[in-house]
Design a protein around this motif. Structure first.
Motif, PDB file in Angstrom:
ATOM      1  N   ASP A   1      -2.053  -3.628  -7.988  1.00  0.00           N
ATOM      2  CA  ASP A   1      -3.078  -3.264  -8.970  1.00  0.00           C
ATOM      3  C   ASP A   1      -3.053  -4.212 -10.166  1.00  0.00           C
ATOM      4  O   ASP A   1      -4.091  -4.706 -10.619  1.00  0.00           O
ATOM      5  CB  ASP A   1      -2.868  -1.828  -9.454  1.00  0.00           C
TER       6      ASP A   1
ATOM      7  N   ARG B   1       0.824  -1.200   0.000  1.00  0.00           N
ATOM      8  CA  ARG B   1       0.000   0.000   0.000  1.00  0.00           C
ATOM      9  C   ARG B   1       0.863   1.256   0.000  1.00  0.00           C
ATOM     10  O   ARG B   1       2.021   1.245   0.415  1.00  0.00           O
ATOM     11  CB  ARG B   1      -0.905   0.021   1.233  1.00  0.00           C
ATOM     12  N   ASN B   2       0.230   2.319  -0.446  1.00  0.00           N
ATOM     13  CA  ASN B   2       0.860   3.633  -0.398  1.00  0.00           C
ATOM     14  C   ASN B   2       0.389   4.373   0.852  1.00  0.00           C
ATOM     15  O   ASN B   2      -0.544   3.951   1.538  1.00  0.00           O
ATOM     16  CB  ASN B   2       0.503   4.434  -1.656  1.00  0.00           C
TER      17      ASN B   2
ATOM     18  N   THR C   1      -3.989   3.876  -0.979  1.00  0.00           N
ATOM     19  CA  THR C   1      -4.111   3.189  -2.269  1.00  0.00           C
ATOM     20  C   THR C   1      -3.119   2.036  -2.321  1.00  0.00           C
ATOM     21  O   THR C   1      -2.253   1.896  -1.451  1.00  0.00           O
ATOM     22  CB  THR C   1      -3.874   4.157  -3.426  1.00  0.00           C
ATOM     23  N   PHE C   2      -3.222   1.214  -3.364  1.00  0.00           N
ATOM     24  CA  PHE C   2      -2.354   0.049  -3.481  1.00  0.00           C
ATOM     25  C   PHE C   2      -1.213   0.332  -4.450  1.00  0.00           C
ATOM     26  O   PHE C   2      -1.320   1.192  -5.337  1.00  0.00           O
ATOM     27  CB  PHE C   2      -3.165  -1.161  -3.959  1.00  0.00           C
ATOM     28  N   THR C   3      -0.144  -0.417  -4.300  1.00  0.00           N
ATOM     29  CA  THR C   3       1.004  -0.250  -5.187  1.00  0.00           C
ATOM     30  C   THR C   3       0.668  -0.762  -6.579  1.00  0.00           C
ATOM     31  O   THR C   3      -0.300  -1.511  -6.769  1.00  0.00           O
ATOM     32  CB  THR C   3       2.223  -1.009  -4.644  1.00  0.00           C
ATOM     33  N   ARG C   4       1.479  -0.361  -7.529  1.00  0.00           N
ATOM     34  CA  ARG C   4       1.225  -0.724  -8.924  1.00  0.00           C
ATOM     35  C   ARG C   4       1.246  -2.232  -9.120  1.00  0.00           C
ATOM     36  O   ARG C   4       0.456  -2.781  -9.899  1.00  0.00           O
ATOM     37  CB  ARG C   4       2.270  -0.054  -9.821  1.00  0.00           C
TER      38      ARG C   4
ATOM     39  N   GLN D   1     -13.908   4.455  -0.633  1.00  0.00           N
ATOM     40  CA  GLN D   1     -13.216   5.420   0.206  1.00  0.00           C
ATOM     41  C   GLN D   1     -13.100   4.952   1.642  1.00  0.00           C
ATOM     42  O   GLN D   1     -12.112   5.243   2.319  1.00  0.00           O
ATOM     43  CB  GLN D   1     -13.947   6.777   0.156  1.00  0.00           C
TER      44      GLN D   1
ATOM     45  N   ALA E   1      -6.746   1.066 -11.614  1.00  0.00           N
ATOM     46  CA  ALA E   1      -6.212   0.799 -10.282  1.00  0.00           C
ATOM     47  C   ALA E   1      -7.251   0.055  -9.444  1.00  0.00           C
ATOM     48  O   ALA E   1      -8.461   0.231  -9.626  1.00  0.00           O
ATOM     49  CB  ALA E   1      -5.824   2.108  -9.603  1.00  0.00           C
TER      50      ALA E   1
ATOM     51  N   ALA F   1     -10.125   2.733   1.814  1.00  0.00           N
ATOM     52  CA  ALA F   1      -8.915   3.538   1.655  1.00  0.00           C
ATOM     53  C   ALA F   1      -8.581   4.287   2.939  1.00  0.00           C
ATOM     54  O   ALA F   1      -7.410   4.360   3.344  1.00  0.00           O
ATOM     55  CB  ALA F   1      -9.092   4.510   0.490  1.00  0.00           C
TER      56      ALA F   1
ATOM     57  N   ASP G   1      -1.332   6.999   1.155  1.00  0.00           N
ATOM     58  CA  ASP G   1      -2.685   7.549   1.083  1.00  0.00           C
ATOM     59  C   ASP G   1      -3.778   6.483   1.088  1.00  0.00           C
ATOM     60  O   ASP G   1      -4.948   6.783   0.866  1.00  0.00           O
ATOM     61  CB  ASP G   1      -2.824   8.421  -0.168  1.00  0.00           C
TER      62      ASP G   1
ATOM     63  N   TYR H   1      -9.524  -0.379  -6.583  1.00  0.00           N
ATOM     64  CA  TYR H   1     -10.158   0.569  -5.669  1.00  0.00           C
ATOM     65  C   TYR H   1     -11.349  -0.117  -5.016  1.00  0.00           C
ATOM     66  O   TYR H   1     -12.232  -0.641  -5.687  1.00  0.00           O
ATOM     67  CB  TYR H   1     -10.615   1.815  -6.437  1.00  0.00           C
TER      68      TYR H   1
END
Length: 761
Positions: A600, A589-590, A594-597, A743, A738, A746, A592, A740
């Motif tokens: 994804d 994860r990043n 979100t997930f890493t590339r 929210q 990506a 996240a 913020d 998702y």
């Protein structure tokens, strides 16, 4: 009317006229151009005749099979009647010249059609074996054993005794009366598992206690019957040799069965898995299954037993493979049902000649054969049911069910006729008996089953199975793990193994190292495999079975190091058929939320459900992530299907004896719904969660509710208050490049530093 529904009854006069026209046109063309003389043999005319025979058998067999099913009878009866109509019983009697043109009585032509018939027998027995559930037979236990024993012994003795009193004219060789008596005994004692299972399933009795006893008894009778028929064929082959010569097939059969159901079972499973995972050509698994059938058939032939036993055992082993997916079974079943069944049973009908029943003596003997077969089979099954403690009504239903010979009977008789152990007249009598007993079974069984009440424990078991049928985790067949040797990877591997251990599911571990190569990568791969195995053992130990459920099989763990990126490895392996992918790599994860590339791309390359596992503070040390107990799990529920799946995964992950699950109801704000509607929704949700939790052994679960605050804030606050070791969230995948999950997910992912499992479906 059938099962409460009205079906249109079509006008078959047009179809009948079309069949007759088709017969006449084919006959005329063959009589004019083919000239199937003695020497035509394998030339062009022989091939044309073979094609015409196949076309007729398929056309008429399919049409009559459809017609019979509309009246509640098995399709196989229609296919058998097709052969009787096309054979000397009707077509050959009305138009002998045309019949001889299509079905010439020449050795070369007979060899062609006999070869197809022999392959058809093996494929039918392969399919019968695939539909044989040995776990069901073991689960039902004592009642099925007693019913099968009595249901075989009584009619076998009746048929064997009848064989000693048959007129000489019905025996192919008076010197071999013993073999004919053995064949007759086997023919009277065997039941058709396919037809029995079909009627029981149609009556919605397959999961009822008595339905399982009926099917399990038919399985045991079928298996016993094929062993008996194989030994009978061995006796026939030995002929006048010393009785010591019988030791080879007897000992060979015993050794073959023992080795097949021990080492052979695992060998077949590994072969199917290897072919499924490594071959890229179409229908490779079907080819592998057919090769297994041929190999086992050759082994039984080598030990002096007929190939039918090898084909049947091959079907049992293939059907028990844990990764034999439904579409593979459908492919093989489609080939056999659509092509081989109409041909084989049509040919079986062709070999019978009902005109012999015009002889009063043979007609009387046939009536006696039907009566003895029915009374013997019904009486044996009824006595077995009473001896096992069943009620008279239940035993009555058992007697009705076991009286269906159907396809199995015809196969046995066809083998006996082909080997010269039965005359055509005796063969016709047996086929007539098979048709009559099979057609009488469905209405009698429907009548007897409709009179049976449901017991309390039976109702409870059906409720459990209803939960499993609607469940998510309960329907898994195979799991895939993409992990490195980080804390995330070890935790993902451990909990995947734990889930697999509940039901003995095979799992594949893709080790995707980013920092290691060569020998070190292989060592880390072995360590991950050990983590998965240990997790599976833990899951196996914690599984709570009811008395009617057996212990799961040992989990098969396949692990290998991958040099490709995570998403590349997942995309390639995912095509092989998996229900759930666990992903656990160091960079998930990043900041913020979100997930890493890499994650994804891995999610985009896998079609099924995905569980993303992050160890958080639990995994400060990667070894700790694979061994630390998870005592408190929090799972938010909203009443949606994705959140229900997340709750089921949480219940499955938490050992019932040592862990607690809190199902947090994240409710809508009060203004959005009336108070009465909200209470109803809450009550329904709590009931569903409690039922689901109890299925996994959790008697009491906490179901707090939080309203008036943001869902992510409610989840984080409850996790802190309850000191949760792990949060499990079920969410729906959103469209886009990506990955998702909404929210709320996240926000929780960005703020929570503990262990978390995100189930994306």
């Amino acid at each position: 009317m059938k099962n409460g529904k009205w079906y249109p009854v079509p006008n078959y006069s047009g179809a009948a006229a079309f069949v007759i026209l088709f017969l006449l046109l084919t006959s005329a063309s063959l009589a004019a151009g083919a000239k199937p003389a003695e020497g035509a043999g394998l030339g062009g005319s022989g091939e044309a005749i073979l094609i015409a025979e196949i076309a007729l058998l398929l056309f008429v067999g399919r049409g009559l099979g459809e017609w019979m099913q509309r009246f509640g009878q098995p399709a196989v009866i229609g296919q058998l009647l097709a052969g009787l109509i096309l054979g000397p019983s009707l077509f050959g009697w009305l138009m002998p010249a045309a019949h001889h043109a299509i079905f010439p009585d020449t050795p070369a032509q007979k060899s062609l059609i006999a070869g197809i018939s022999n392959v058809g027998v093996m494929l039918l027995l392969l399919l019968t074996g695939m539909e044989t559930d040995l776990k069901l037979a073991r689960k039902v236990g004592r009642p099925a054993v007693l019913v099968a024993a009595a249901g075989v012994a009584v009619p076998f003795l009746c048929g064997f005794a009848l064989g000693w009193f048959l007129p000489m004219s019905l025996l192919p060789d008076p010197q071999h009366r013993l073999v004919a008596a053995l064949f007759l005994g086997t023919a009277l004692s065997i039941s058709s598992i396919k037809i029995v299972a079909m009627i029981v399933r149609e009556m919605n009795f397959m999961r009822r206690n008595l339905g399982q006893i009926i099917v399990a008894s038919a399985i045991m009778e079928d298996t016993t019957g094929w062993v008996i028929i194989s030994i009978t064929l061995a006796v026939a082959g030995i002929g006048g040799e010393s009785t010591a010569a019988l030791a080879k097939p007897l000992i060979g059969t015993a050794a073959f069965l023992v080795l097949s159901y021990t080492f052979g079972r695992r060998w077949v499973y590994r072969l199917i898995r290897f072919v499924n995972d490594n071959f890229v050509s179409e229908y490779a698994v079907v080819t592998a299954i057919l090769i297994v059938m041929c190999v086992l058939a050759l082994i039984t032939q080598a030990i002096g037993v007929n190939t039918v036993l090898g084909a049947f055992v091959a079907g049992v082993l293939v059907g028990g493979s844990p990764i034999l997916t439904q579409h593979i079974q459908d492919q093989l079943r489609g080939l056999i049902t659509a092509f081989m069944m109409p041909i084989f049973f049509g040919l079986s009908g062709l070999s019978a000649n009902l005109t012999i029943l015009a002889n009063p003596e043979i007609a009387l003997l046939t009536i006696g054969l039907v009566a003895i077969a029915s009374v013997g089979k019904f009486g044996g099954a009824f006595l077995g049911g009473i001896a096992s403690g069943l009620t008279k009504r239940e035993s009555l239903a058992l007697g009705c069910a076991m009286n269906a010979r159907g396809s199995t009977e015809v196969i046995v008789a066809s083998i006996g006729l082909g080997m010269g152990m039965l005359t055509h007249n005796l063969y016709t009598m047996i086929v007539t008996m098979a048709v009559i007993t099979t057609m009488s079974m469905p209405p009698l069984l429907r009548w007897s089953l409709a009179r049976l009440p449901m017991r309390t424990e039976e109702r409870q078991r059906l409720e459990r199975e209803g939960i499993d049928a609607r469940g998510f985790v309960s329907r898994f067949e195979r799991l895939l793990i993409a992990a490195d040797d980080s804390a995330n990877g070890r935790l993902a591997t451990r909990i995947a193994g734990y889930i697999a251990g509940h039901r003995g599911l095979p799992i594949t571990v893709l080790h995707v190292p980013e920092k290691h190569s060569g020998a070190e990568a292989e060592q880390k791969t072995a360590e991950l495999a050990a983590v998965a195995t240990e997790g599976a053992k833990e899951g196996h130990r914690s599984t709570r079975q009811t008395p009617d459920e057996g212990k799961p099989d040992r989990v098969e763990v396949l692990a290998r190091a991958e040099t490709a990126q995570v998403h590349e490895a997942v995309t390639k392996e995912g095509r092989k058929g998996y229900d759930l992918l666990f992903v656990g790599v160091e960079k998930m994860r990043n900041a913020d939320g979100t997930f890493t590339r890499n994650v994804d791309k891995a999610a985009a390359g896998f079609d099924g459900a995905i569980a993303l596992v992050i160890a958080g503070r639990v995994g400060a040390d990667s070894g700790d992530a694979a061994s630390r107990p998870i005592a408190r799990i929090l799972v938010p529920v909203t009443g949606t299907e994705p959140s229900r799946r997340g709750a089921e995964l949480a219940f499955a992950l938490a050992p019932a004896e040592s862990a607690s699950v809190t199902a947090l109801r994240v409710a809508e704000r009060l203004a959005t719904r009336s108070q009465l509607g909200r209470r109803r929704a809450e009550k329904s949700l709590i009931k569903d969660l409690s039922t689901l939790a109890e299925r996994y052994g959790h008697k009491n679960i906490a179901t707090p509710i939080r309203t008036g605050e943001a869902p992510d804030a409610a989840i984080l606050a409850e996790a802190e208050r309850g000191r949760a070791d792990m949060i499990v969230i079920g969410a729906a995948k959103r469209t886009g490049e990506a990955l998702y999950l909404g929210q709320t997910v996240a926000n929780v992912l960005g703020k929570w530093d503990g262990a978390i499992v995100l189930l994306a479906t």
